[in-house]
Design a protein around this motif. Structure first.
Motif, PDB file in Angstrom:
ATOM      1  N   ALA A  19       0.836  -1.207   0.000  1.00  0.00           N
ATOM      2  CA  ALA A  19       0.000   0.000   0.000  1.00  0.00           C
ATOM      3  C   ALA A  19       0.867   1.251   0.000  1.00  0.00           C
ATOM      4  N   ALA A  20       1.929   1.218   0.796  1.00  0.00           N
ATOM      5  CA  ALA A  20       2.826   2.374   0.871  1.00  0.00           C
ATOM      6  C   ALA A  20       3.506   2.623  -0.468  1.00  0.00           C
ATOM      7  N   ILE A  21       4.059   1.585  -1.063  1.00  0.00           N
ATOM      8  CA  ILE A  21       4.799   1.755  -2.312  1.00  0.00           C
ATOM      9  C   ILE A  21       3.880   2.227  -3.429  1.00  0.00           C
ATOM     10  N   GLY A  28       4.741  10.344  -4.972  1.00  0.00           N
ATOM     11  CA  GLY A  28       6.062  10.732  -4.487  1.00  0.00           C
ATOM     12  C   GLY A  28       6.201  10.446  -3.010  1.00  0.00           C
ATOM     13  N   PHE A  29       7.400  10.036  -2.610  1.00  0.00           N
ATOM     14  CA  PHE A  29       7.635   9.625  -1.225  1.00  0.00           C
ATOM     15  C   PHE A  29       7.341  10.742  -0.237  1.00  0.00           C
ATOM     16  N   LEU A 116      12.113   5.414  -7.825  1.00  0.00           N
ATOM     17  CA  LEU A 116      11.675   6.016  -6.560  1.00  0.00           C
ATOM     18  C   LEU A 116      12.826   6.038  -5.557  1.00  0.00           C
ATOM     19  N   VAL A 117      13.515   4.911  -5.425  1.00  0.00           N
ATOM     20  CA  VAL A 117      14.610   4.816  -4.459  1.00  0.00           C
ATOM     21  C   VAL A 117      15.758   5.741  -4.851  1.00  0.00           C
ATOM     22  N   SER A 122      16.458  10.375   1.014  1.00  0.00           N
ATOM     23  CA  SER A 122      16.373   9.632   2.274  1.00  0.00           C
ATOM     24  C   SER A 122      16.314   8.125   2.034  1.00  0.00           C
ATOM     25  N   LEU A 123      15.675   7.716   0.941  1.00  0.00           N
ATOM     26  CA  LEU A 123      15.632   6.289   0.609  1.00  0.00           C
ATOM     27  C   LEU A 123      16.989   5.802   0.129  1.00  0.00           C
TER      28      LEU A 123
END
Length: 210
Positions: A19-21, A28-29, A116-117, A122-123
């Motif tokens: 769900a988060a991803i 966007g994160f 995304l990473v 921060s990721l």
């Protein structure tokens, strides 16, 4: 009952992460709050934090599965195979399987996840911590390797650092070429294999007789 309870916990953990991803990829994160993730996963914030210590861990926990991979390959290889040959074989096998960890996977969600990473400081920093732990684990495995005996005290950590960097560079190179969209993973596979072979040849020559 213990096995059932653990499977249920793992399903909940996976559901929260997925769900988060999905939200992070969509918006966007930094634009998604933990509260929104908890609502999407239909759990409370305390429950979410009982599974994941931080917002970043919702994403990068996937890298934890690979922390011991290189060390396990070194320790589990056959007696007539060198550590570098085993690590080369493992990476080439990953390329054949289109394992996302090799960068050679052109599924849109895999490409987007890596983007995304890489695109979220921060990721990327959190992934760096996992990579550092993987490097330390590999160094410990190499210290036990009779092929490097009698080793200089820096031989194992130097080789571990160079192998870890090599795997990271190869994977990112594969991902960047796929992100361009000009070729598929199948089309890039022979080139990715050649790149990996060249990289491990360089490492092997450098450590011959170490």
């Amino acid at each position: 009952m213990t096995g059932l309870r653990e499977r249920k916990k793992e399903r909940t953990r996976r559901a929260i992460s997925e769900a988060a991803i999905a939200l992070f990829l969509e918006r966007g994160f930094d634009q998604v709050s933990v509260a929104e993730v908890a609502a999407a996963a239909e759990v409370s914030k305390p429950t979410l934090f009982s599974y994941f210590a931080s917002k970043e861990d919702l994403v990068v926990h996937r890298f934890a599965d690979h922390q011991e991979q290189a060390a396990d390959v070194v320790r589990g290889r056959s007696g007539d195979e060198s550590a570098l040959d085993a690590l080369r074989r493992d990476f080439l096998d990953g390329l054949d399987r289109r394992d996302p960890v090799t960068g050679l996977n052109d599924h849109p969600q895999v490409l987007a996840f890596t983007g995304l990473v890489q695109g979220t400081p921060s990721l990327a920093a959190r992934v760096g911590a996992y990579v550092a732990r993987a490097e330390r684990s590999l160094a410990e495995a190499l210290r036990e390797d009779p092929d490097l005996a009698p080793p200089h005290e820096l031989t194992a950590p130097l080789l571990a650092a160079q192998v870890t960097a090599t795997l990271r560079v190869l994977a990112l190179h594969n991902w960047r070429r796929l992100r361009e969209g000009a070729r598929t993973a199948d089309e890039l596979h022979p080139e990715a294999v050649a790149d990996a072979d060249r990289a491990f040849d360089l490492l092997s020559r450098g450590y011959a007789g170490a």
